[in-house]
Design a protein around this motif. Structure first.
Motif, mmCIF file in Angstrom:
data_model
loop_
_atom_site.group_PDB
_atom_site.id
_atom_site.type_symbol
_atom_site.label_atom_id
_atom_site.label_comp_id
_atom_site.label_asym_id
_atom_site.label_seq_id
_atom_site.Cartn_x
_atom_site.Cartn_y
_atom_site.Cartn_z
ATOM 1 N N ALA A 146 108.832 47.828 61.696
ATOM 2 C CA ALA A 146 107.610 48.057 62.456
ATOM 3 C C ALA A 146 107.237 46.806 63.252
ATOM 4 O O ALA A 146 107.259 45.689 62.724
ATOM 5 N N GLY A 147 106.930 46.998 64.507
ATOM 6 C CA GLY A 147 106.571 45.887 65.384
ATOM 7 C C GLY A 147 107.723 45.365 66.215
ATOM 8 O O GLY A 147 107.519 44.653 67.199
ATOM 9 N N ASP A 148 108.960 45.696 65.819
ATOM 10 C CA ASP A 148 110.116 45.252 66.588
ATOM 11 C C ASP A 148 110.202 46.002 67.921
ATOM 12 O O ASP A 148 109.825 47.171 68.021
ATOM 13 N N VAL A 149 110.726 45.308 68.936
ATOM 14 C CA VAL A 149 111.067 45.954 70.210
ATOM 15 C C VAL A 149 112.588 45.994 70.308
ATOM 16 O O VAL A 149 113.255 44.960 70.299
ATOM 17 N N GLU A 159 110.062 59.708 68.293
ATOM 18 C CA GLU A 159 108.825 59.705 67.528
ATOM 19 C C GLU A 159 108.641 58.346 66.846
ATOM 20 O O GLU A 159 109.600 57.733 66.376
ATOM 21 N N GLY A 160 107.405 57.889 66.807
ATOM 22 C CA GLY A 160 107.094 56.631 66.130
ATOM 23 C C GLY A 160 107.373 55.402 66.959
ATOM 24 O O GLY A 160 107.236 54.283 66.461
ATOM 25 N N THR A 161 107.765 55.578 68.219
ATOM 26 C CA THR A 161 108.036 54.433 69.094
ATOM 27 C C THR A 161 107.245 54.585 70.394
ATOM 28 O O THR A 161 106.821 55.676 70.771
ATOM 29 N N THR A 162 107.074 53.458 71.079
ATOM 30 C CA THR A 162 106.412 53.427 72.384
ATOM 31 C C THR A 162 107.318 52.707 73.373
ATOM 32 O O THR A 162 107.842 51.619 73.067
ATOM 33 N N ALA A 163 107.494 53.285 74.546
ATOM 34 C CA ALA A 163 108.268 52.631 75.603
ATOM 35 C C ALA A 163 107.432 51.501 76.192
ATOM 36 O O ALA A 163 106.368 51.734 76.768
ATOM 37 N N ASP A 222 118.369 50.814 80.443
ATOM 38 C CA ASP A 222 117.837 50.026 79.325
ATOM 39 C C ASP A 222 116.330 50.235 79.225
ATOM 40 O O ASP A 222 115.578 49.865 80.143
ATOM 41 N N ILE A 223 115.880 50.833 78.118
ATOM 42 C CA ILE A 223 114.448 51.034 77.862
ATOM 43 C C ILE A 223 114.075 50.332 76.566
ATOM 44 O O ILE A 223 114.709 50.552 75.524
ATOM 45 N N GLY A 224 113.075 49.468 76.635
ATOM 46 C CA GLY A 224 112.601 48.756 75.448
ATOM 47 C C GLY A 224 111.619 49.607 74.670
ATOM 48 O O GLY A 224 110.596 50.050 75.199
ATOM 49 N N LEU A 225 111.933 49.858 73.398
ATOM 50 C CA LEU A 225 111.093 50.694 72.529
ATOM 51 C C LEU A 225 110.469 49.840 71.425
ATOM 52 O O LEU A 225 111.176 49.141 70.695
ATOM 53 N N ARG A 226 109.162 49.896 71.328
ATOM 54 C CA ARG A 226 108.473 49.219 70.205
ATOM 55 C C ARG A 226 108.360 50.208 69.048
ATOM 56 O O ARG A 226 107.885 51.335 69.221
#
Length: 525
Positions: free
Chosen positions: A343-346, A379-383, A428-432
Motif C-alpha cells: 500500500a502506498g507504492d507506485v 481495483e484498489g489502485t489509482t492512475a 507506461d502508466i503509474g499506478l498507486r
C-alpha cells in the motif's frame, strides 16, 4: 533525436521542427534553469528574376511556455542588392526601423513547445532587380518575447540561375504480391529555357517499397532508398529517364495499396535541404554499394554549375501506386502485465499491443494510429502517472481536454502509426496501490479494427484483451502471457517520428511556395 531505425526518414511541418529543436537548442535544462527560446530559418536559393519564395521561421522553447510580445526580427542588411525581405501577411504588426531590418510582433499570447512549428511571421524573399547568379548573403533571424532572452539563427541566402525541372504529370500504377519485384520509371524533364546542370531527387516511399539494387550516387538508410544525385546536363526541352527496380516487402499487408513519390530539385536546392536535415540530426543516408546510376536522355514531350533554383517547384512531383494483391494479414495481441507492491507504492504497468504478423501495419501516409489501446485501471489502485497520448474514456468518448490527467478509471491511448512484425508498442502508466487486494485485475483492450485504409480485420480477435494483475497469487498471466513490462513505449523500427515528405519540403523552404503562384502541392502527407 530521431534514431537511424526510423522507417520513414522525413517528417511533416510541425514534426520537422522537433528535429531542429533537438539539434539547435541546448541540452535539457535543470528545473531551475530559465526557459530558453529557439529559432531556425532554412538556407534558401532563389532564382534570379523570379517572383521569389515565401518562408517562415521555426520557433520553439526549451520547455512548454506561453509567451507575450512574441517578436521576430529579420536582419537582411547583408543582403543589400541581393534579396528583399517583406512581410507576407498583414496579420502581424511589422515595421522597418531602418533599411535592411524588419521587425514583426504578434500581440496575442502564443504557446511554444519543445517541438518547433512554422507558419508564423511569413516573409516574401524576392531577388533584387540587379541580383545575379552567384550572389550570396546572410539573413539573421532573432526571436524574442517578454521576460525571455532572445535567440538568433543565421541563414544563407543565395541567387541562382532559374531552371524549371519537371516530373511527369501522370503516376505509375502497378500490381504486386508481397515479396514480388516490379519496376517504375524515374523521369526528369526540363520545362524551362535554361539547361539544368545536374539534378537531385528525393524519394518518399512507403515502408513496404524497397530497392532491389543499390547505386553509388544514391543514398540509403536501413535498406530504404532516400536520394539520388545526377551530373547529367539536361538541355531545355529535353527529358531523361531510367527504370528503377523495387521489391515489395514480404511483410506487406494484403490486399491493400502502397505509395511512392519522388521530387526533383536543383543541386543548390538539395544542398539547402540537406543543411536543414543536418540541423535536425537527420541523415540522407549512406551511398549505395553498387555502380553509378545514369539518367539517359529520352524523347521529350516537353516544348521548349553555378547556383540554380527551380522557378516552378509545383511540377516536380510524380510517383506510383502499388496495388498489393493476395492475402497477408496481421494478428495484433493485447499485452498485459503483473505488478506487485504494498500500500502506498507506485508501480508502473507497461502494457499495450504486439504485432505477431505476418504483416506489418503502416499508416504513416494517412496519419492514423495502428489501433486503440483501452486501459481499465485495476481495483484498489489509482492512475497517478498518465502519458499525454492517453485520455479519460467515458463510454466511447475520450476527454482530450484532460489528456494525461491522473485519476480516471478508464483511458484510451493512441499509439504510433506503424508497427512491424514482432514489435511492441507499450504504454507506461503509474499506478498507486491504495489498498492491497489479491488478484486485483484491470484490462488492456485493443481495437484492431482500425478505421485505416486497407486494414479490415485482426486475424485472432480472441487475444485482443489481456489482464493487468496487481499482487496476483495464482501466477496467472497478464492475458497473453507477456507481462514482462518494458522500458520503451515503442520498440523497433517505429521509434522515430513518422510523416510525409511534402510538408517537410515546404517547412524547409526548399522549393517553397512561389509568391504569386500559391497552388497547393499535389502530395498529401
Amino acid at each position: 533525436m530521431l534514431t537511424h531505425s526510423t522507417r520513414r526518414w522525413l517528417a511533416g511541418l510541425g514534426v520537422a521542427g522537433a528535429f531542429v529543436a533537438a539539434a539547435a537548442s541546448p541540452a535539457v535544462a535543470a528545473p531551475e534553469a530559465p526557459i530558453e527560446l529557439g529559432v531556425y530559418f532554412s538556407d534558401t536559393t532563389i532564382a534570379a528574376g523570379s517572383e521569389g519564395k515565401i518562408d517562415s521561421p521555426l520557433l520553439f522553447a526549451s520547455e512548454p511556455v506561453v509567451v507575450e510580445g512574441l517578436t521576430v526580427t529579420y536582419d537582411y542588411r547583408d543582403l543589400s542588392g541581393v534579396v528583399q525581405v517583406k512581410p507576407e501577411s498583414s496579420s502581424f504588426d511589422c515595421k522597418s526601423p531602418e533599411a535592411g531590418v524588419l521587425v514583426c510582433t504578434d500581440p496575442f499570447e502564443i504557446g511554444l513547445e519543445e517541438w518547433a512549428f512554422g507558419g508564423l511571421f511569413e516573409v516574401a524573399l524576392t531577388p533584387a532587380a540587379k541580383a545575379a547568379d552567384g550572389d550570396t548573403g546572410n539573413l539573421k533571424v532573432t526571436v524574442s518575447a517578454e521576460g525571455l532572452a532572445p535567440a538568433s539563427h543565421t541563414a544563407k541566402l543565395r541567387i541562382g540561375e532559374g531552371v524549371d525541372l519537371a516530373a511527369p504529370g501522370e503516376e505509375t500504377n502497378i500490381s504486386s504480391a508481397p515479396g514480388g519485384t516490379f519496376s517504375a520509371p524515374l523521369t526528369l524533364s526540363n520545362a524551362g529555357k535554361t539547361a539544368a546542370k545536374g539534378a537531385a531527387v528525393v524519394f518518399d516511399l512507403d515502408y513496404a517499397i524497397r530497392p532491389e539494387k543499390q547505386y553509388s550516387n544514391c543514398t540509403y538508410e536501413d535498406g530504404h532508398l532516400r536520394t539520388c544525385a545526377f551530373d547529367e546536363v539536361t538541355a531545355a526541352g529535353a527529358a531523361r529517364s531510367v527504370s528503377l527496380s523495387y521489391v515489395l516487402g514480404k511483410d506487406t499487408y494484403a490486399p491493400g495499396s502502397e505509395y511512392g513519390y519522388y521530387n526533383w530539385m536543383t543541386i543548390a536546392e538539395f544542398e539547402d535541404f540537406n543543411a536543414y536535415l543536418q540541423a535536425g540530426g537527420i541523415s540522407v543516408g549512406k551511398p549505395g554499394n553498387g555502380p553509378v546510376l545514369s539518367l539517359p536522355e529520352v524523347p521529350s514531350k516537353m516544348g521548349a554549375r553555378g547556383f540554380q533554383a527551380d522557378t516552378d517547384p509545383m511540377n516536380n512531383w510524380s510517383g506510383m501506386t502499388v496495388k498489393v494483391t493476395g492475402k497477408n494479414g496481421t494478428d495484433l495481441v493485447a499485452v498485459g502485465g503483473q505488478l506487485t507492491g504494498k500500500a502506498g507504492d507506485v508501480v508502473t504497468a507497461s502494457v499495450g499491443v504486439r504485432n505477431d504478423g505476418p504483416a506489418a501495419l503502416d499508416f504513416g501516409r494517412s496519419g492514423s494510429p495502428v489501433t486503440k489501446i483501452d486501459i481499465a485501471v485495476p481495483e484498489g489502485t489509482t492512475a497517478v502517472e498518465v502519458p499525454e497520448f492517453c485520455a479519460p474514456l467515458d463510454g466511447d468518448q475520450q476527454d482530450w481536454e484532460n489528456a494525461g490527467k491522473p485519476g480516471a478509471k478508464l483511458y484510451r491511448c493512441y499509439p504510433d502509426i506503424f508497427i512491424g512484425v514482432g514489435e511492441k508498442q507499450l504504454v507506461d502508466i503509474g499506478l498507486r496501490i491504495d489498498k492491497v487486494i489479491e488478484n486485483a485485475a484491470g484490462t488492456v483492450t485493443i481495437n484492431a479494427k482500425c478505421e485505416c485504409e486497407g486494414f479490415t480485420e485482426d486475424l485472432k480477435p480472441a487475444n485482443d484483451v489481456a489482464k493487468i494483475l496487481v499482487n496476483a497469487t495464482g501466477g496467472t498471466g497478464g492475458g497473453d502471457g507477456d507481462g514482462d513490462g518494458g522500458s520503451l513505449p515503442i520498440t523497433g523500427q517505429s521509434t522515430g517520428l513518422i510523416a510525409g515528405l511534402g510538408a517537410l519540403l515546404l517547412a524547409a523552404g526548399v522549393g517553397g511556395y512561389l509568391v504569386a503562384k500559391r497552388r497547393r502541392t499535389r502530395f498529401v502527407a
